[in-house]
Design an enzyme around this catalytic site. Structure first.
Site, PDB file in Angstrom:
ATOM      1  N   HIS A  57      23.360  42.684  23.722  1.00 52.29           N
ATOM      2  CA  HIS A  57      22.141  42.402  22.945  1.00 52.29           C
ATOM      3  C   HIS A  57      22.508  41.771  21.598  1.00 52.29           C
ATOM      4  O   HIS A  57      22.774  42.468  20.626  1.00 52.29           O
ATOM      5  CB  HIS A  57      21.350  43.710  22.733  1.00 52.29           C
ATOM      6  CG  HIS A  57      19.990  43.516  22.139  1.00 52.29           C
ATOM      7  ND1 HIS A  57      18.884  44.239  22.535  1.00 52.29           N
ATOM      8  CD2 HIS A  57      19.550  42.688  21.170  1.00 52.29           C
ATOM      9  CE1 HIS A  57      17.833  43.867  21.822  1.00 52.29           C
ATOM     10  NE2 HIS A  57      18.212  42.920  20.981  1.00 52.29           N
ATOM     11  N   HIS A 177      11.887  45.893  24.817  1.00 59.11           N
ATOM     12  CA  HIS A 177      11.782  46.372  23.427  1.00 59.11           C
ATOM     13  C   HIS A 177      10.515  47.215  23.393  1.00 59.11           C
ATOM     14  O   HIS A 177       9.407  46.688  23.438  1.00 59.11           O
ATOM     15  CB  HIS A 177      11.695  45.172  22.468  1.00 59.11           C
ATOM     16  CG  HIS A 177      11.440  45.558  21.041  1.00 59.11           C
ATOM     17  ND1 HIS A 177      12.209  45.090  20.001  1.00 59.11           N
ATOM     18  CD2 HIS A 177      10.502  46.358  20.469  1.00 59.11           C
ATOM     19  CE1 HIS A 177      11.762  45.583  18.854  1.00 59.11           C
ATOM     20  NE2 HIS A 177      10.716  46.355  19.119  1.00 59.11           N
ATOM     21  N   ASP A 299      22.459  44.726  18.910  1.00 62.40           N
ATOM     22  CA  ASP A 299      21.244  44.083  18.402  1.00 62.40           C
ATOM     23  C   ASP A 299      21.572  43.296  17.126  1.00 62.40           C
ATOM     24  O   ASP A 299      20.847  43.363  16.132  1.00 62.40           O
ATOM     25  CB  ASP A 299      20.116  45.099  18.163  1.00 62.40           C
ATOM     26  CG  ASP A 299      18.779  44.426  17.898  1.00 62.40           C
ATOM     27  OD1 ASP A 299      18.670  43.202  18.101  1.00 62.40           O
ATOM     28  OD2 ASP A 299      17.835  45.128  17.471  1.00 62.40           O
TER      29      ASP A 299
HETATM   30  N1  NCD Z   1      15.843  44.210  15.766  1.00 65.56           N
HETATM   31  C1  NCD Z   1      15.255  43.518  14.821  1.00 65.56           C
HETATM   32  O1  NCD Z   1      14.779  44.113  13.856  1.00 65.56           O
HETATM   33  N2  NCD Z   1      15.167  42.173  14.848  1.00 65.56           N
HETATM   34  C2  NCD Z   1      15.532  41.304  15.930  1.00 65.56           C
HETATM   35  C3  NCD Z   1      14.516  41.328  17.021  1.00 65.56           C
HETATM   36  C4  NCD Z   1      14.522  42.597  17.838  1.00 65.56           C
HETATM   37  O2  NCD Z   1      15.534  42.944  18.443  1.00 65.56           O
HETATM   38  O3  NCD Z   1      13.495  43.268  17.920  1.00 65.56           O
HETATM   39  C5  NCD Z   1      15.710  39.889  15.384  1.00 65.56           C
HETATM   40  O4  NCD Z   1      15.747  38.956  16.192  1.00 65.56           O
HETATM   41  O5  NCD Z   1      15.821  39.719  14.167  1.00 65.56           O
HETATM   42 ZN    ZN Z   2      14.107  44.332  19.808  1.00 66.27          ZN
HETATM   43 ZN    ZN Z   3      17.053  42.357  19.479  1.00 64.84          ZN
END
Ligand code: NCD
Ligand code: ZN
Ligand code: ZN
EC number: 3.5.2.3
Length: 451
Positions: A57, A177, A299
């Site tokens: 991710h 998500h 992420d």
């Molecule tokens: N996690 C986040 O806060 N931001 C992510 C998007 C996401 O994973 O929801 C992004 O693309 O900036």
């Molecule tokens: Zn997300």
């Molecule tokens: Zn994300």
């Protein structure tokens, strides 16, 4: 005689660490034994050698968001953190919601990436596009935004159900998500004047995730889709998910940051889902240890320092993390917060199996020779200047971590101490199961079959 032999490696076999040699031919692992003969040798010097990390991710941005990150800077950061394969999310600009955007991103990534990569496809009002995205080689569908996050996409339940049906028919996986958009809208009104520094955690409370996970589970049962729920942040989500045939991942930030960090980090602690109280954090550690959370994913969501220095209500959500994920978690292993084998499973075998990442995820013969060389005694503090993402900041300044000593990608040493050898564009595209080579499509057309 192997082309290359890694000598004096310490490898974890089901938790037991044994000294061995690893034989490599044409960039693939061919044999592991006590002693092997090689034309070339790489001396691991008794270091721990683990499979290259798969980060399932990441948001590597690029294209119209090059100021935040591009595939060169993102993949460089990945390598310095022991990550040799990434899966990029679709909320880029342009978003990966149709064939055209998919091909553009694939070309940009192929030209720039120094790590192997898969691309996920987005799901919104693009239902007719999904089969084509699957054939182009999307690894999975998602993250599918049940609530708006960075990028502003969201999908309501009826539309999500239709999409999940289509995903089931293709035999693909949906990565969710899970947050509740309707609840966010209500809270935005009622908390309009709340001045607290932790406002973002209040605007997206744990109920938001729990509601959405419940809804997602309902839909998974109804559509029988292969579902994965990404970046979970609450104890209740773990409980609900672990009763189903659904998998999930957790991020380092939900394991390491809590509400206590709002005052120190401000907008630099802002991400979706948000940081929680200690009780949730502790439950996530327990679930990581007992195996009810299968995957660790970063992420990695870089934004510029200027953007993240805005007041907390205005700053974009997301924190960088691809480079610090393994180092922070190796420190957790050193501190006996989790067993090494769990960390290895969560960063290689499990994501490879769940998402069907071919040729990756373990030292099995035939797999790509992707390796991370670690000296568990080399602990150092994280500094923003020592990292390689364009973001240029990190929520983990001052945290202790164990960075890799060396990294190998498909048999090539790409990082060794202070020497960095990786070249742009050497990363290989790893398609998902639906990928059809043009020659296969033509063959099937000739045989009168539908592709
Ligand atoms: N996690 C986040 O806060 N931001 C992510 C998007 C996401 O994973 O929801 C992004 O693309 O900036
Ligand atoms: Zn997300
Ligand atoms: Zn994300």
């Amino acid at each position: 005689m192997h082309e290359l032999v890694v000598e004096d490696a310490m490898v974890s076999f089901d938790g037991e660490i044994l000294a061995c040699s690893i034989g490599i031919d044409e960039g693939k692992i061919t044999r592991i034994a006590k002693v092997l003969k090689g034309e070339e040798k790489y001396d691991a010097r008794g270091r721990l050698v683990m499979p290259g990390v798969i980060d399932s991710h990441v948001h590597f941005r690029d294209m119209r968001q090059e100021e935040k990150e591009d595939w060169l800077s993102g993949s460089k950061a990945a390598l310095y953190g022991g990550v040799t394969t990434v899966v990029d999310m679709p909320n880029s600009d342009p978003p990966t919601f149709d064939a055209e955007a998919f091909k553009v991103k694939q070309t940009v990534a192929a030209n720039r990436s120094m790590v192997d990569f898969s691309l996920n496809a987005g799901v919104g009002d693009n239902l007719p596009q999904l089969p084509q995205l699957w054939k182009l080689g999307a690894l999975a569908f998602g993250e599918i935004f049940m609530a708006k996050s960075t990028g502003g996409f969201s999908i309501d339940e009826p539309a999500l159900k239709e999409a999940l049906k289509a995903i089931t028919l293709m035999g693909a996986t949906a990565s969710i998500h899970a947050e509740d958009e309707a609840l966010h809208e209500e809270l935005k009104k009622s908390l309009k004047h709340d001045p607290s520094s932790s406002i973002h955690s209040k605007l997206r409370p744990r109920e938001s995730e729990i509601n959405a996970v419940e809804a997602a589970i309902r839909l998974a049962r109804e559509t029988r889709v292969a579902m994965h729920i990404t970046h979970i942040s609450t104890s209740r989500a773990v409980e609900l998910i672990s009763r189903e045939g659904i998998t999930c991942d957790v991020t380092p930030h939900h394991l390491l940051l809590t509400m206590d960090h709002w005052d120190r980090l401000g907008s630099h602690a802002k991400m979706n889902p948000p940081i929680r109280h200690d009780s949730d954090r502790n439950a996530l550690w327990k679930a990581v240890n007992d195996g009810s959370i299968e995957v660790l994913a970063s992420d990695h969501a870089p934004h510029t320092l200027d953007e993240k220095n805005l007041p907390v209500r205005e700053a974009p959500s997301g924190v960088p993390g691809v480079e610090t994920m393994l180092p922070l978690m190796l420190k957790a292993v050193a501190d006996k917060r989790l067993p090494l084998q769990r960390l290895i499973d969560m960063t290689s075998a499990n994501p490879a199996r769940i998402f069907g990442i071919e040729g990756k995820g373990s030292f099995a013969a035939g797999n790509d020779a992707d390796m991370v060389f670690v000296d568990m005694a080399k602990v150092r503090q994280i500094t923003p200047a020592g990292l390689h993402s364009k973001a240029g900041w990190t929520p983990y300044r001052g945290f202790e971590a164990i960075f890799p000593e060396a990294v190998m990608l498909r048999g090539d040493i790409v990082l060794d101490g202070k020497d960095f050898y990786a070249k742009r564009g050497t990363g290989k595209f790893i398609p998902g199961k639906g990928y059809k080579r043009l020659s296969d499509v033509l063959k099937m057309a000739r045989a009168g079959k539908r592709t």
